[in-house]
Structure formats: C-alpha cells, structure tokens
Scaffold this motif. Structure first.
Motif, PDB file in Angstrom:
ATOM      1  N   ALA A   1       0.840  -1.191   0.000  1.00 55.18           N
ATOM      2  CA  ALA A   1       0.000   0.000   0.000  1.00 55.18           C
ATOM      3  C   ALA A   1       0.873   1.239   0.000  1.00 55.18           C
ATOM      4  O   ALA A   1       1.473   1.582   0.991  1.00 55.18           O
ATOM      5  CB  ALA A   1      -0.887  -0.024   1.239  1.00 55.18           C
TER       6      ALA A   1
ATOM      7  N   GLN B   1      -1.992   5.197  -1.674  1.00 57.79           N
ATOM      8  CA  GLN B   1      -2.993   5.821  -0.814  1.00 57.79           C
ATOM      9  C   GLN B   1      -2.397   6.882   0.097  1.00 57.79           C
ATOM     10  O   GLN B   1      -3.068   7.829   0.478  1.00 57.79           O
ATOM     11  CB  GLN B   1      -3.677   4.762   0.080  1.00 57.79           C
TER      12      GLN B   1
ATOM     13  N   ASN C   1      -2.784  13.457  -1.184  1.00 57.87           N
ATOM     14  CA  ASN C   1      -4.009  12.675  -1.018  1.00 57.87           C
ATOM     15  C   ASN C   1      -4.719  13.050   0.276  1.00 57.87           C
ATOM     16  O   ASN C   1      -4.156  13.685   1.158  1.00 57.87           O
ATOM     17  CB  ASN C   1      -3.703  11.182  -1.035  1.00 57.87           C
TER      18      ASN C   1
ATOM     19  N   MET D   1      -7.280  11.518   3.534  1.00 55.36           N
ATOM     20  CA  MET D   1      -7.799  10.385   4.274  1.00 55.36           C
ATOM     21  C   MET D   1      -9.034  10.863   5.041  1.00 55.36           C
ATOM     22  O   MET D   1      -8.984  11.882   5.731  1.00 55.36           O
ATOM     23  CB  MET D   1      -6.765   9.865   5.273  1.00 55.36           C
TER      24      MET D   1
ATOM     25  N   PHE E   1      -5.810  -2.683   3.964  1.00 51.75           N
ATOM     26  CA  PHE E   1      -6.535  -2.210   2.785  1.00 51.75           C
ATOM     27  C   PHE E   1      -7.337  -3.342   2.156  1.00 51.75           C
ATOM     28  O   PHE E   1      -6.772  -4.253   1.558  1.00 51.75           O
ATOM     29  CB  PHE E   1      -5.558  -1.592   1.789  1.00 51.75           C
TER      30      PHE E   1
ATOM     31  N   ASN F   1      -8.458   1.739  -1.989  1.00 50.68           N
ATOM     32  CA  ASN F   1      -8.738   3.027  -1.358  1.00 50.68           C
ATOM     33  C   ASN F   1      -9.486   2.946  -0.030  1.00 50.68           C
ATOM     34  O   ASN F   1      -9.816   3.971   0.541  1.00 50.68           O
ATOM     35  CB  ASN F   1      -9.535   3.921  -2.311  1.00 50.68           C
TER      36      ASN F   1
ATOM     37  N   TYR G   1      -9.191   6.559   1.388  1.00 51.37           N
ATOM     38  CA  TYR G   1      -8.062   7.348   0.898  1.00 51.37           C
ATOM     39  C   TYR G   1      -8.394   7.848  -0.502  1.00 51.37           C
ATOM     40  O   TYR G   1      -8.687   7.055  -1.391  1.00 51.37           O
ATOM     41  CB  TYR G   1      -6.795   6.498   0.886  1.00 51.37           C
TER      42      TYR G   1
END
Length: 196
Positions: A19, A22, A27, A29, A145, A149, A182
C-alpha cells in the motif's frame, strides 16, 4: 485467453502490492473509529459506542495532518452511570514504510501507523461530575486495505483529559476499530465540485 490471464495477473498484482499510492503527498484520508473498548486506568473500563470522524491531508508521503471530532457513549458496568465524551482537535499520522525500523507490513496489504491528537473536549457523567479541558491521545495502529482506497483499521491509544471542571485528570487506554477512505486530490476535488 491471453487477455483474460493478463487481466487476472494485473488485478492480482494490484491486490497484493504494498500500500503506497494511498498515502502519498497530496491525497486525503477520511474515516472514523466506530467502536472501542475502554481499559480505564484511574476509572472503570467498559465498552464505548460512538463516532470519531477524522480527515487528514498528506503533506508529504506517509505524513498526514488534519482534524477529528469525538462523540462517544461509555458504560463502565452494570448499574454504573452512563458517560458522554466529546471533543474536537488536531490530528497527525505517520505511516511506517515497509522495512522501516524492522517492521514489515502484514501480508503487504496495509500499513502500520502512529496517530496523535490534541484539542478541547470533556466528559459528562449521568447524575455526576462533568469536566471540560485539554484532551490528547497517542498510539499505534494498523490499516488493512480491503480495496486500493478503503482500509479497515485497528488502533490502540492512550487518551488523557486534563480537566478544568470537577475532575482534574482522567486517562484510559482504548482499542478502536474503524475504517478510512483514501482519496487522491483529483478525486476529492471532483467530489467537492459535485456537492456544490
């Protein structure tokens, strides 16, 4: 048949890859803890049901800063008073890279992280004392995950409350379960424009 095998390979490679995408700079969260167990240190333990919505922006790879809100109901035992905990404050997360500090990520499908928060909050106890003051928490967690996402998270956290009211100091350790989504910045902008 070759296209089918190639497609299956690409999907499998994406599913079992580490991962990384993400938690890259730029990005977002967004998530929440939903349920938690409370192991009281100077008060009784019990189960909490509530929401801890949080949102954070990755200012650089593996580092996210944002905010959170805490709304929890706590029952420490049969016949004990119900407590309502609330708070709002800043949040920070640091995700550990694979191999960093000798930590390998479980099945290469998630990330270990450390989370810290600080803000204003309090506790209201049914037919009892209430307090408002400085609240903070820190602890390790793991985000697994289930899709590229969406992560299911477990978080062990030491929480402290330095009250300005009837209770001068209160602390506990909680185990929280929740989820996070994410979003790449471009996807988050598209969602924001659709809401307008």
């Amino acid at each position: 048949m070759k296209k089918l095998l190639l497609g299956a390979f690409v999907i499998a490679a994406g599913f079992f890859s580490t991962a990384n995408a993400q938690i890259q700079e730029g990005n977002w969260m967004v998530g929440s803890s939903i349920i938690s167990s409370n192991f009281g240190l100077n008060t009784g333990g019990g189960y909490q049901i509530g929401l801890e919505p949080k949102a954070a922006y990755f200012i650089k790879d593996n580092v996210a800063l944002g905010g959170m809100v805490n709304l929890n109901f706590l029952k420490t035992g049969k016949g004990e008073a119900t407590q309502f905990k609330y708070g709002v404050g800043a949040l920070g997360r640091y995700y550990i890279s694979p191999g960093e500090a000798g930590v390998d990520n479980l099945l290469n499908h998630g990330r270990w992280f450390f989370e810290g928060n600080a803000g204003i909050g309090g506790t209201s106890i049914e037919n009892g004392n209430s307090t408002t003051g400085f609240v903070y928490g820190i602890g390790p967690g793991y985000s697994y995950f289930i899709t590229p996402n969406i992560g299911v998270e477990g978080l062990v956290k030491y929480n402290g409350e330095a009250g300005f009211g009837n209770t001068p100091y209160n602390s506990n350790i909680t185990f929280n379960v929740g989820f996070s989504i994410y979003l790449p910045t471009s996807h988050a902008k598209r969602i924001a424009n659709e809401v307008k």
